[in-house]
Each structure stands twice: as C-alpha cells, then as structure tokens.
Design an enzyme around this catalytic site. Structure first.
Site, mmCIF file in Angstrom:
data_model
loop_
_atom_site.group_PDB
_atom_site.id
_atom_site.type_symbol
_atom_site.label_atom_id
_atom_site.label_comp_id
_atom_site.label_asym_id
_atom_site.label_seq_id
_atom_site.Cartn_x
_atom_site.Cartn_y
_atom_site.Cartn_z
ATOM 1 N N GLU A 284 -0.722 -2.061 14.398
ATOM 2 C CA GLU A 284 -1.361 -2.141 13.079
ATOM 3 C C GLU A 284 -1.421 -0.777 12.386
ATOM 4 O O GLU A 284 -1.053 -0.638 11.224
ATOM 5 C CB GLU A 284 -2.781 -2.719 13.211
ATOM 6 C CG GLU A 284 -3.487 -2.920 11.876
ATOM 7 C CD GLU A 284 -2.803 -3.970 11.002
ATOM 8 O OE1 GLU A 284 -2.803 -5.134 11.389
ATOM 9 O OE2 GLU A 284 -2.268 -3.612 9.947
ATOM 10 N N ASP A 288 0.606 0.234 8.912
ATOM 11 C CA ASP A 288 -0.119 0.576 7.680
ATOM 12 C C ASP A 288 0.253 1.978 7.191
ATOM 13 O O ASP A 288 0.361 2.213 5.988
ATOM 14 C CB ASP A 288 -1.630 0.477 7.922
ATOM 15 C CG ASP A 288 -2.049 -0.921 8.351
ATOM 16 O OD1 ASP A 288 -1.214 -1.838 8.258
ATOM 17 O OD2 ASP A 288 -3.207 -1.101 8.798
ATOM 18 N N SER A 481 -1.058 -8.030 6.693
ATOM 19 C CA SER A 481 -1.211 -6.621 7.059
ATOM 20 C C SER A 481 -0.105 -5.770 6.487
ATOM 21 O O SER A 481 -0.290 -4.584 6.249
ATOM 22 C CB SER A 481 -1.067 -6.471 8.571
ATOM 23 O OG SER A 481 -2.256 -6.603 9.201
#
Ligand SMILES: *[C@@H]1O[C@H](CO)[C@@H](O)[C@H](O)[C@H]1NC(C)=O
Ligand SMILES: *[C@@H]1O[C@H](CO)[C@@H](O)[C@H](O)[C@H]1NC(C)=O
Ligand SMILES: *[C@@H]1O[C@H](CO)[C@@H](O)[C@H](O)[C@H]1NC(C)=O
Ligand SMILES: *[C@@H]1O[C@H](CO)[C@@H](O)[C@H](O)[C@H]1NC(C)=O
Length: 568
Positions: A284, A288, A481
């Site tokens: 994650e 990002d 995401s």
C-alpha cells in the site's frame, strides 16, 4: 428541635449533591461487541487508558458554511480559503464549554492535553477504574478472534450533568476497530501476474499494465515537471504500510526514465510513526508513493505516516487531521487509501471526523479517499444480508470519494469499486440533480438494499486495475487505493498551473465537480460492481450508467479538458 433544624439543610444539600453527582446521561451505547470480538471481562483497574475527548463546537455549522462558501464557484468567496486562525476561531468550543470542562477536570484532579489547534479535542490518560467512574462505563478487554489481538472498549458510557452539551464524544469507547488491523483499499496483489490485457484497446502504453505512462496517455496528464514551489501533495500511511525510498528510485528509473530517479518524498511521523526502511513491504505504501511522486511530476510529496502509538486507526484519523490543521500550510491535496464500513463507527465519531475534513477543506485542502474495494458492500448480521453497506470516510459529504475503473479502451466500471448511499448523511445539495437523475432512471434496481436519501458516492473515479509497483520486484495491484493517488496527482498538477498564474488552489472539489465540470469527465457507463456476501455469493451490485452512478461517480477526469475549463 435545634439539631433537626440545622440538619435539614444539610440533608437537603446532600441530596442535591448526590443527585447531581449521579446525574449521568447515557451518551453512546452498542448492544454487543461486533462480530469477531469476544469479551474477556473487565479490564485491569490500574491499567492506563488514553481517552480522546471531543468538545462541542460553539457553532457546529460555522465551518461547514465557511467550507461551502469558499468552494461554490458561483459564490463571491470562491477560492478565498480560510487561514489557520480563522478556522480555529470557527471550530473552537465556546467559553462556557471550556469553563465546564475545565472545572470538571479540576474537580477530578485530571491533567488534560489539548490535541487540536482549535482546542476542540483534548486527551486524558487515566487508570481504567477512574475512566469507569468518570463516564459510568465498564471498560473491558476484548479479544479479536482472528488476530488474537486484545483491545479495551466499553459497550456504553455516560456523561455527568456538568459535561452534557459540552462534550461530543469520548474515544475509544463504543467504536471498535474494524479488524485488529487496518483495512486498506487495495484489494488484490499478484506477483508478475497482469490480467489479460491483450486486445483491450486504449493507449498502447496501457498494454503492459497500468504505469505512469499509461495514466498520462489515458488522462492526458502532462509529463513536464511542475514548478510552483509552494505546491504540496500529502499521502496518508498507516502503520505497517512503509514506503521504501530505494523502491521508489527503482520505480522512477524503470517507469519514468524521463525524470530524475533521485526525485524523493518527505516522511513525517505522527503518533511516533517512522517510515522504517527495514520494514517489509506490504504494497500500500509503495503504491501510494510511487503513483504520486511518479505521476505528479515535480510536485513536493509528503508521506504522513501514522505510528502504532495511535493505538487504532480511528485515533490515527483524528491525530492526522489535527496535525495537518496545526500546520501553517497544510498540503493542498491529501490522498488516503483506507476505508471501512460506515456502520462500524458510531455516528458521533464519524461526524466529528467528517467535521475535521470540513476544517481542512475550508483551509483549501482537497481531501480524497479511495471509495473502497468491496463493491456496494454487504451488511453483516442476521436479516441484514440483503442490505448494502456504505463506507467511511466516503460517506462524509465534505470529502471527494474516488471509485475505480478498469480497462482503457474505453474504461469500464471496476467490479470492486465501492459505492452506494450513506445511512448517516443525507444527500448534499451539490449532488442533488446528478443523484436524483440516477435514482429516477435506475433506482428500481436494488430497491430496498440502500438508503436512497443518503449521500451518494463515489464522486469520481480513476483507473484501479493492474497497477505495476516495484517492491523491489514487480507486483501488480488493483483497488481504489490506486485510483485515489492518481486523482491526487491530477489535482496537484492543476494546482501547480493555477498557483503559477496567481490563482487559488482547487480546495474542496465537489460543488465545482458536480456544478461546473461536467465537460471534463469521461463518463463511464458500462460494467457493474459486484457484491460478495457470505450467504449470497458474488451477485450484481450497481451498474455504471450514463451520468452519475454509485460505481464510478461522474466518471474519470480528463486533464486537458480540466485545463481548458479552468481557463489555464
Ligand atoms: C498534573 O500535572 C502536574 C504538573 O505537571 C503534576 O504535578 C500532577 O501530579 C499531575 N496530576 C495528575 C493527576 O497527573
Ligand atoms: C530520499 O530521502 C531519504 C530520507 O532522507 C534518504 O534516505 C534517501 O536516500 C533519499 N533517496 C534518494 C534517491 O535521494
Ligand atoms: C437513511 O438516511 C437518512 C439520512 O439521509 C437517515 O436519516 C435515515 O436514518 C437513514 N435510514 C436508515 C434506515 O438508516
Ligand atoms: C457485470 O460486469 C461484468 C464485467 O465487469 C460482466 O461480465 C457481467 O455480465 C456484468 N453483469 C451484469 C449483471 O451486468
């Protein structure tokens, strides 16, 4: 005689005192712990617990009114974002509230720490037995069955009479973590396993998965570096989701050979967070960071990394927002790729967090959240399985919720894209005509499974499938995401152009998106979201339709069209 006469007033006073002292009023309550948690009985009386206490705003609507007035393109105050001091003045508790809380703290021998710049949040650390008596609570230890982790919560708490009307909530109390760990909005990860991309059409740069080049071609995002020094893009990271500098460097070398591979980001720790480079990768954080630094070319990126010291993710949301509100220049865009179900957070806590996002929006920050990866969601609990379950923070009317698309020629709905309608917040007026139109044409599908009067989400969408990330090997991830950092990069690059021309940054987007930006979207009108409930295998959720829909919102953003719309 005499003694009776003198005694009477004492008895009388004593009764008043006793009545006042016991005049607790129930403030929040849940019937049982959520599924997956088992009570182990009362918590150790001497164990210390830190409680965050939210004080009532003198005028709760003042911030929201200010937010709308600076975000409505037809208003005279559009773009005139508030200063730190102005927001603090509007968000502050009244003097009566400060006095009431101050004397309650004094009477109970408590030291509080003010944890928000407006003074609307304080924290106290007290032994469990004291916490129980302060709030007429029964703080207990609960075990999370899957992870074995233990947490302390109470199924109810009350406020003494002196605090009623002055305290909005105490946390942690009745709201449990959704699972012992955070749920990020990243749904799947495969090593070197791109989906079947051949023959999908769209830009050839998308044929080998979603890369910065694919996004640049698909949305006409410029490759040229942004130049405005005061620009900023913030990325939220929660504990465990470390972003590695060396993986970013390799990513830029591989996928952005046209920019310096030394382009870096800054890490800022909150709640003792440290973006530890020795921690293993869980994707994650890498995703990002790689898709903000690697797409928002030249925009300074800061990773706000929340540490274990926040105890649970909700404390982390509170502390991050208050940290950013304490900055003279909070980031102009903040992207957060974490979501959880609306019903897992009490309305009072949801509302207080949503109010913090309104405060940041009033300062001029564009707040973006991935809508979630569980389609329309599935309410748990007996008899509820036919109901969809909206997500937090996308349910908050003061944030921009980003759903997902898939493919590229043309984009379709990504089947995991979360969307639907809040049970907590009514439909805000900015989306009235878009959502009413959807309901009039398609509202019969899934009738009874959602609350048609609620705030509809997502607001917009971006590609969510087959993102290539390096950690340091190639992994392929999908989820909203990925969509939220992409939109953050688009907004940050638009802000660069606006600021360079002496104009104001975009700030809270929704009134502008729904009211003025219609021509700047690629409407996504094919595909659907699917739902996975335990007792109801994969079934159809919502369908993408012409115009707004609860899968892809208004559609995906086209950079070139936004540029001409903004007159840049
Ligand atoms: C409150 O703070 C003061 C000064 O730092 C300290 O002397 C006192 O012991 C503290 N009281 C409690 C209850 O923590
Ligand atoms: C990025 O910054 C970090 C922290 O300051 C540093 O350790 C790392 O070497 C930098 N990366 C590059 C490519 O300069
Ligand atoms: C539906 O949403 C409204 C807010 O729009 C709320 O007042 C109402 O309680 C919701 N109904 C249910 C069943 O949650
Ligand atoms: C939903 O979309 C998928 C493709 O994402 C498609 O295969 C399926 O037929 C659609 N289902 C319905 C009921 O429209």
């Amino acid at each position: 005689m005499l003694s009776v006469k003198t005694l009477l007033p004492f008895i009388y006073l004593g009764l008043v005192y006793a009545t006042d002292f016991n005049a607790f009023t129930l403030h929040e309550k849940v019937a049982i712990a959520p599924n997956g948690f088992v009570s182990l009985g009362s918590a150790q009386p001497e164990q210390t617990i830190t409680l965050r206490i939210a004080l009532a705003q003198a005028d709760k609507d003042a911030i929201v009114d200010a937010l709308y007035s600076v975000s409505d393109p037809s208003g005279s105050k559009y773009g005139q974002h508030l200063s730190k001091e102005d927001v603090e003045a509007l968000a502050a508790p009244s003097q009566a509230t400060k006095d009431a809380v101050g004397s309650w703290l004094r009477d109970n021998g408590l030291n509080a720490t003010t944890i928000s710049p407006a003074g609307d949040w304080i924290a106290i650390s007290v032994p469990i037995n004291k916490a129980n008596s302060l709030f007429d609570a029964d703080f207990s230890t609960f075990a999370h069955q899957d992870s074995g982790k233990q947490i302390i919560r109470t199924l109810s708490y009350a406020l003494p009479k002196s605090l009623q009307g002055h305290v909005d909530l105490v946390h942690p109390t009745v709201t449990f973590p959704e699972s012992a760990d955070l749920t990020s909005t990243q749904s799947s990860k495969t090593k070197r396993g791109f989906h079947n991309l051949v023959g999908r059409g769209g830009p050839s740069s998308c044929a080998k998965g979603t890369t910065p080049a694919c996004l640049q071609d698909l949305y006409n995002i410029p490759k040229k570096a942004a130049t405005y020094k005061g620009n900023s893009l913030g990325v939220t990271g929660f504990f465990g989701n470390n972003a590695h500098y060396s993986y970013l460097e390799k990513f830029l070398k591989t996928y952005r050979p046209d920019m310096s591979s030394k382009t870096n980001f800054t890490s800022v720790g909150i709640d003792k967070g440290s973006n530890d480079q020795d921690a293993p990768s869980v994707s994650e954080g890498e995703l990002d960071i790689q898709y903000t630094v690697g797409v928002a070319t030249g925009v300074p990126v800061t990773y706000y990394f929340i540490g274990y010291d926040s105890h649970d993710n909700l404390d982390g949301y509170i502390d991050e927002a208050n940290y950013l509100l304490g900055l003279k220049n909070p980031p102009l865009v903040l992207t957060t790729s974490y979501a959880r179900t609306e019903s897992s957070i009490s309305f009072k806590l949801t509302d207080k967090l949503c109010h913090l996002y309104a405060q940041l929006g009033a300062r001029g920050t564009t707040i973006l959240f991935g809508s979630g990866d569980n389609g329309p969601g599935c309410a748990s609990g007996k008899g509820k399985s036919q109901m969809f379950e909206p997500n937090f923070p996308s349910n908050c009317p003061y944030v921009t919720s980003v759903g997902g698309t898939s493919g590229s020629g043309p984009e379709q709905a990504w089947d995991g894209s979360s969307g639907g309608f809040s049970n907590y917040y009514a439909r805000p007026s900015y989306q009235n005509s878009a959502v009413t139109r959807y309901l009039a044409q398609h509202g019969k599908t899934n009738t009874g499974r959602y609350n048609a009067s609620g705030r509809g989400f997502p607001d917009i969408a971006a590609k969510a499938d087959d993102f290539a990330i390096l950690e340091p090997d190639l992994f392929v991830v999908s989820g909203t995401s990925a969509a939220s950092p992409t939109v953050a990069s688009i907004v940050a690059l638009l802000n660069d152009m606006l600021l360079s021309k002496g104009k104001k940054p975009l700030g809270f987007l929704n009134p502008w998106l729904y009211g003025n930006a219609a021509g700047a979207f690629t409407d996504v009108s094919t595909g659907n979201s699917t739902i996975h409930c335990t007792d109801n295998d994969a079934a159809r959720g919502f369908s993408a339709e012409v115009g707004w829909d609860p899968v892809t919102g208004l559609g995906s953003l086209r950079f070139d069209k936004l540029v001409s719309l903004l007159g840049l």
